[in-house]
Design a protein around this motif. Structure first.
Motif, PDB file in Angstrom:
ATOM      1  N   VAL A 251      14.962 -15.369  12.878  1.00  0.00           N
ATOM      2  CA  VAL A 251      16.134 -14.772  12.226  1.00  0.00           C
ATOM      3  C   VAL A 251      15.730 -13.748  11.174  1.00  0.00           C
ATOM      4  O   VAL A 251      16.558 -12.965  10.713  1.00  0.00           O
ATOM      5  CB  VAL A 251      17.003 -15.869  11.571  1.00  0.00           C
ATOM      6  N   HIS A 252      14.452 -13.748  10.802  1.00  0.00           N
ATOM      7  CA  HIS A 252      13.971 -12.796   9.799  1.00  0.00           C
ATOM      8  C   HIS A 252      13.431 -11.514  10.431  1.00  0.00           C
ATOM      9  O   HIS A 252      12.708 -10.757   9.777  1.00  0.00           O
ATOM     10  CB  HIS A 252      12.875 -13.444   8.944  1.00  0.00           C
ATOM     11  N   HIS A 253      13.785 -11.257  11.677  1.00  0.00           N
ATOM     12  CA  HIS A 253      13.256 -10.068  12.346  1.00  0.00           C
ATOM     13  C   HIS A 253      13.655  -8.776  11.637  1.00  0.00           C
ATOM     14  O   HIS A 253      13.005  -7.738  11.802  1.00  0.00           O
ATOM     15  CB  HIS A 253      13.726 -10.021  13.800  1.00  0.00           C
ATOM     16  N   THR A 254      14.713  -8.833  10.821  1.00  0.00           N
ATOM     17  CA  THR A 254      15.145  -7.625  10.103  1.00  0.00           C
ATOM     18  C   THR A 254      14.080  -7.126   9.126  1.00  0.00           C
ATOM     19  O   THR A 254      14.121  -5.965   8.708  1.00  0.00           O
ATOM     20  CB  THR A 254      16.445  -7.898   9.331  1.00  0.00           C
ATOM     21  N   ASP A 259      10.752   1.457   8.516  1.00  0.00           N
ATOM     22  CA  ASP A 259       9.757   2.343   9.110  1.00  0.00           C
ATOM     23  C   ASP A 259       8.378   2.168   8.476  1.00  0.00           C
ATOM     24  O   ASP A 259       7.358   2.250   9.164  1.00  0.00           O
ATOM     25  CB  ASP A 259      10.197   3.807   8.970  1.00  0.00           C
ATOM     26  N   ASP A 260       8.343   1.941   7.153  1.00  0.00           N
ATOM     27  CA  ASP A 260       7.035   1.824   6.498  1.00  0.00           C
ATOM     28  C   ASP A 260       6.298   0.572   6.953  1.00  0.00           C
ATOM     29  O   ASP A 260       5.066   0.573   7.089  1.00  0.00           O
ATOM     30  CB  ASP A 260       7.184   1.845   4.974  1.00  0.00           C
ATOM     31  N   ILE A 261       7.046  -0.506   7.218  1.00  0.00           N
ATOM     32  CA  ILE A 261       6.401  -1.731   7.700  1.00  0.00           C
ATOM     33  C   ILE A 261       5.887  -1.532   9.121  1.00  0.00           C
ATOM     34  O   ILE A 261       4.753  -1.909   9.448  1.00  0.00           O
ATOM     35  CB  ILE A 261       7.382  -2.918   7.628  1.00  0.00           C
ATOM     36  N   LEU A 262       6.699  -0.924   9.976  1.00  0.00           N
ATOM     37  CA  LEU A 262       6.253  -0.666  11.345  1.00  0.00           C
ATOM     38  C   LEU A 262       5.041   0.265  11.366  1.00  0.00           C
ATOM     39  O   LEU A 262       4.118   0.082  12.165  1.00  0.00           O
ATOM     40  CB  LEU A 262       7.391  -0.051  12.157  1.00  0.00           C
ATOM     41  N   GLN A 263       5.049   1.243  10.477  1.00  0.00           N
ATOM     42  CA  GLN A 263       3.925   2.169  10.409  1.00  0.00           C
ATOM     43  C   GLN A 263       2.647   1.442  10.021  1.00  0.00           C
ATOM     44  O   GLN A 263       1.583   1.662  10.606  1.00  0.00           O
ATOM     45  CB  GLN A 263       4.229   3.279   9.394  1.00  0.00           C
ATOM     46  N   GLN A 264       2.742   0.555   9.026  1.00  0.00           N
ATOM     47  CA  GLN A 264       1.549  -0.176   8.607  1.00  0.00           C
ATOM     48  C   GLN A 264       1.087  -1.138   9.696  1.00  0.00           C
ATOM     49  O   GLN A 264      -0.118  -1.320   9.902  1.00  0.00           O
ATOM     50  CB  GLN A 264       1.801  -0.952   7.317  1.00  0.00           C
ATOM     51  N   ILE A 265       2.030  -1.757  10.386  1.00  0.00           N
ATOM     52  CA  ILE A 265       1.653  -2.667  11.465  1.00  0.00           C
ATOM     53  C   ILE A 265       0.862  -1.919  12.532  1.00  0.00           C
ATOM     54  O   ILE A 265      -0.170  -2.400  13.017  1.00  0.00           O
ATOM     55  CB  ILE A 265       2.912  -3.326  12.064  1.00  0.00           C
ATOM     56  N   CYS A 266       1.340  -0.736  12.902  1.00  0.00           N
ATOM     57  CA  CYS A 266       0.641   0.045  13.934  1.00  0.00           C
ATOM     58  C   CYS A 266      -0.721   0.522  13.445  1.00  0.00           C
ATOM     59  O   CYS A 266      -1.735   0.365  14.133  1.00  0.00           O
ATOM     60  CB  CYS A 266       1.496   1.237  14.357  1.00  0.00           C
ATOM     61  N   GLN A 267      -0.759   1.086  12.247  1.00  0.00           N
ATOM     62  CA  GLN A 267      -1.989   1.693  11.745  1.00  0.00           C
ATOM     63  C   GLN A 267      -3.017   0.671  11.279  1.00  0.00           C
ATOM     64  O   GLN A 267      -4.218   0.834  11.523  1.00  0.00           O
ATOM     65  CB  GLN A 267      -1.667   2.643  10.589  1.00  0.00           C
ATOM     66  N   ILE A 315       8.278  -7.581  18.017  1.00  0.00           N
ATOM     67  CA  ILE A 315       9.114  -6.654  17.240  1.00  0.00           C
ATOM     68  C   ILE A 315      10.017  -5.851  18.166  1.00  0.00           C
ATOM     69  O   ILE A 315      11.181  -5.575  17.847  1.00  0.00           O
ATOM     70  CB  ILE A 315       8.226  -5.715  16.402  1.00  0.00           C
ATOM     71  N   ALA A 316       9.490  -5.482  19.339  1.00  0.00           N
ATOM     72  CA  ALA A 316      10.254  -4.653  20.278  1.00  0.00           C
ATOM     73  C   ALA A 316      11.467  -5.374  20.850  1.00  0.00           C
ATOM     74  O   ALA A 316      12.376  -4.728  21.380  1.00  0.00           O
ATOM     75  CB  ALA A 316       9.348  -4.184  21.415  1.00  0.00           C
ATOM     76  N   MET A 317      11.504  -6.683  20.738  1.00  0.00           N
ATOM     77  CA  MET A 317      12.669  -7.416  21.227  1.00  0.00           C
ATOM     78  C   MET A 317      13.944  -6.948  20.530  1.00  0.00           C
ATOM     79  O   MET A 317      15.025  -6.934  21.129  1.00  0.00           O
ATOM     80  CB  MET A 317      12.468  -8.924  21.011  1.00  0.00           C
ATOM     81  N   ASP A 318      13.827  -6.557  19.270  1.00  0.00           N
ATOM     82  CA  ASP A 318      14.997  -6.101  18.513  1.00  0.00           C
ATOM     83  C   ASP A 318      14.930  -4.627  18.125  1.00  0.00           C
ATOM     84  O   ASP A 318      15.962  -4.034  17.810  1.00  0.00           O
ATOM     85  CB  ASP A 318      15.150  -6.942  17.234  1.00  0.00           C
ATOM     86  N   TYR A 319      13.723  -4.051  18.157  1.00  0.00           N
ATOM     87  CA  TYR A 319      13.575  -2.671  17.687  1.00  0.00           C
ATOM     88  C   TYR A 319      12.725  -1.858  18.668  1.00  0.00           C
ATOM     89  O   TYR A 319      11.736  -1.236  18.292  1.00  0.00           O
ATOM     90  CB  TYR A 319      12.943  -2.660  16.285  1.00  0.00           C
ATOM     91  N   ARG A 320      13.136  -1.885  19.929  1.00  0.00           N
ATOM     92  CA  ARG A 320      12.329  -1.250  20.972  1.00  0.00           C
ATOM     93  C   ARG A 320      12.171   0.249  20.737  1.00  0.00           C
ATOM     94  O   ARG A 320      11.088   0.802  20.906  1.00  0.00           O
ATOM     95  CB  ARG A 320      12.951  -1.514  22.350  1.00  0.00           C
ATOM     96  N   GLU A 321      13.243   0.916  20.361  1.00  0.00           N
ATOM     97  CA  GLU A 321      13.157   2.367  20.170  1.00  0.00           C
ATOM     98  C   GLU A 321      12.187   2.723  19.050  1.00  0.00           C
ATOM     99  O   GLU A 321      11.390   3.661  19.173  1.00  0.00           O
ATOM    100  CB  GLU A 321      14.540   2.945  19.875  1.00  0.00           C
ATOM    101  N   LYS A 322      12.241   1.969  17.963  1.00  0.00           N
ATOM    102  CA  LYS A 322      11.338   2.245  16.844  1.00  0.00           C
ATOM    103  C   LYS A 322       9.891   1.960  17.228  1.00  0.00           C
ATOM    104  O   LYS A 322       8.980   2.718  16.868  1.00  0.00           O
ATOM    105  CB  LYS A 322      11.736   1.407  15.627  1.00  0.00           C
ATOM    106  N   VAL A 323       9.680   0.858  17.944  1.00  0.00           N
ATOM    107  CA  VAL A 323       8.325   0.528  18.382  1.00  0.00           C
ATOM    108  C   VAL A 323       7.798   1.608  19.323  1.00  0.00           C
ATOM    109  O   VAL A 323       6.645   2.045  19.216  1.00  0.00           O
ATOM    110  CB  VAL A 323       8.293  -0.856  19.067  1.00  0.00           C
ATOM    111  N   THR A 324       8.655   2.049  20.233  1.00  0.00           N
ATOM    112  CA  THR A 324       8.257   3.103  21.169  1.00  0.00           C
ATOM    113  C   THR A 324       7.845   4.365  20.425  1.00  0.00           C
ATOM    114  O   THR A 324       6.820   4.989  20.735  1.00  0.00           O
ATOM    115  CB  THR A 324       9.419   3.424  22.131  1.00  0.00           C
TER     116      THR A 324
END
Length: 488
Positions: A251-254, A259-267, A315-324
């Motif tokens: 439930v905490h997927h939000t 964007d900054d969290i996704l960026q750090q996760i990727c990098q 993460i892509a389960m709820d934010y596929r476009e952002k992950v892509t």
């Protein structure tokens, strides 16, 4: 110095003027603060200033002043202020420390900064853990009581939020030994704050609800630091990333929407953990059976490469476009780096290929896979085909293996004319001295020839194979004579 609106205005104005580019108001403000510092309770007044939401822009200046004031006026005492049960004071100290330690997140890593970090760790890491654990106990008691004092619980939750932010700062550049050795103590509470509901706070209004949301966010940043900086510690890295994956599907997927969290996760998490390491190369060369078992047969569930991609899947389960968007940008950066220096940066291309393969989704009821991260045919033509057409059989064999694996996995997406044109190239790889490469080539040919069309008919016929059958059989029997491939 009493705390009242006049004191708030006085201190706020002074700290604001210390930031002025004009010499005169800055000097007057510094003189006023110097005079005020000699008055009783000045330090407490500055701490109270931290708690005011209206002075957010002044906190860094106030924190520096508070630190200098302590150096000049505070004689060491047996009683640590962090050990007090007055959480107005405790949170004031933690707020000041949090502001001071933020520099470890934003400044370039230098020897001088590492020395500062060591000093802070030696002086404060133990005290931080103690106040964190003590406050955790207070929260458990408060939640378990029949009559919850909301204001007290708020102060406890705020204290833990600040502890998590300080934890993040101290672990941002690297994972210190102190935290590594005591990670279980932190993880137990982290897990609790990501799963427990604090209904009394949530029902108390917007302030309470916001505070409840801020604590899991602070925990998440702490986990990101651990997962990013424990690269040499396999078990700890995998555990931290698994933890994040679980959170991403809860439930905490939000928490992952920013964007900054996704960026750090990727990098900082995905790319470093997917990138090949020396031990991966050693396994490829010295124990090819185990490498294939992990890489192509799916027994790599607890490896860093796989678990990092599982985090992206979660993460892509709820934010596929952002992950892509983020993954596509990272892949483009990796491929650009490879193009600039293929010899030095071949691992960057391998990383991009692995990401695509690992994030592909298998369709239900069949062996076909799909992905919406990229255009398969375009990626195949620009990234994979050059590797398949490379005449240097044994140059960068891990890259060749990755290309063959991609061809195998996305065989249904590759049109028959293109596949037929490349089959002789794949047959050519049966002559590679690398056990992994010629094994992957054989697997690719086998699975490609078994592809069926939508009506269930074989896409490739005997007539198609007859064109290169002799070369295929000769190469297959030759491969069986290579060392350790006699029964392959």
């Amino acid at each position: 110095m009493e705390w009242n609106p006049e004191t708030l205005h006085f201190l706020s104005q002074c700290f604001l003027n210390t930031l002025s580019p004009d010499h005169d108001p800055r000097r007057r403000a510094e003189a006023a603060l110097s005079e005020a510092a000699n008055r009783p309770n000045y330090a407490l007044a500055v701490l109270r200033l931290f708690a005011e939401p209206s002075v957010h822009d002044l906190r860094q200046s106030a924190a520096v002043n508070f630190k200098n004031h302590l150096k000049a006026h505070w004689a060491p005492k047996p009683n640590d202020p962090l050990q007090a049960n007055d959480y107005v004071s405790v949170n004031g100290v933690l707020t000041a420390i949090n502001s001071l330690f933020e520099k470890f997140r934003y400044q370039f890593k230098t020897n001088e900064l590492l020395l500062d970090l060591k000093y802070c760790l030696d002086s404060f890491a133990k005290a931080l853990l103690e106040v964190f654990k003590r406050t955790a106990g207070f929260i458990d008691q408060a939640v378990g009581s029949r009559a919850v004092d909301v204001s007290v619980l708020k102060s406890y939750i705020e204290s833990q939020r600040l502890c998590c932010r300080i934890f993040y700062s101290l672990n941002f550049m690297e994972l210190p030994e102190f935290f590594e050795d005591r990670m279980d103590e932190w993880m137990i509470e982290f897990n609790k704050y990501l799963t427990v509901k604090y209904s009394a706070l949530e029902d108390s209004g917007n302030d309470g609800l916001a505070l409840v949301d801020e604590l899991p966010a602070a925990v998440l940043w702490g986990l990101l630091a651990v997962a990013s900086n424990s690269s040499s510690r396999e078990k700890l890295t995998v555990t931290a990333i698994k933890f994040l994956t679980t959170v991403s599907m809860s439930v905490h997927h939000t928490l992952f929407a920013r964007d900054d969290i996704l960026q750090q996760i990727c990098q900082s998490i995905v790319i470093p953990n997917v990138m090949l390491r020396d031990e991966d190369e050693e396994l490829f060369e010295m124990n090819y059976v185990e490498f294939i078992r992990r890489d192509i047969e799916g027994s790599d569930l607890d490896t860093r490469r796989r678990i990092a991609c599982e985090l992206l899947r979660g993460i892509a389960m709820d934010y596929r476009e952002k992950v892509t968007e983020k993954v596509s940008a990272q892949m483009q950066s990796l491929l650009t780096s490879f193009a600039g220096n293929p010899v030095m940066n071949w691992k960057h291309k391998d990383c991009a290929i692995y990401l695509v393969v690992a994030l592909a989704m298998k369709k239900a009821g069949g062996s076909s896979v799909s992905t919406d991260l990229f255009d398969v045919e375009s990626f195949f033509g620009s990234v994979i085909v050059p590797e398949l057409q490379n005449k240097d059989l044994d140059g960068f064999p891990m890259l060749k293996a990755g290309a063959l694996k991609f061809f195998t996995m996305f065989r249904n997406h590759i049109s028959k004319p293109i596949a037929m044109a490349l089959l002789p190239e794949v047959v050519h790889f049966l002559g590679s001295d690398s056990n992994v490469v010629h094994s992957y080539a054989a697997s690719c040919i086998e699975k490609l020839l078994l592809v069926k069309d939508e009506r269930g008919r074989a896409r490739y016929t005997a007539a198609d194979v007859s064109l290169f059958l002799l070369a295929l059989m000769t190469s297959l029997f030759t491969a069986l004579q290579k060392p350790e491939s006699e029964e392959n």
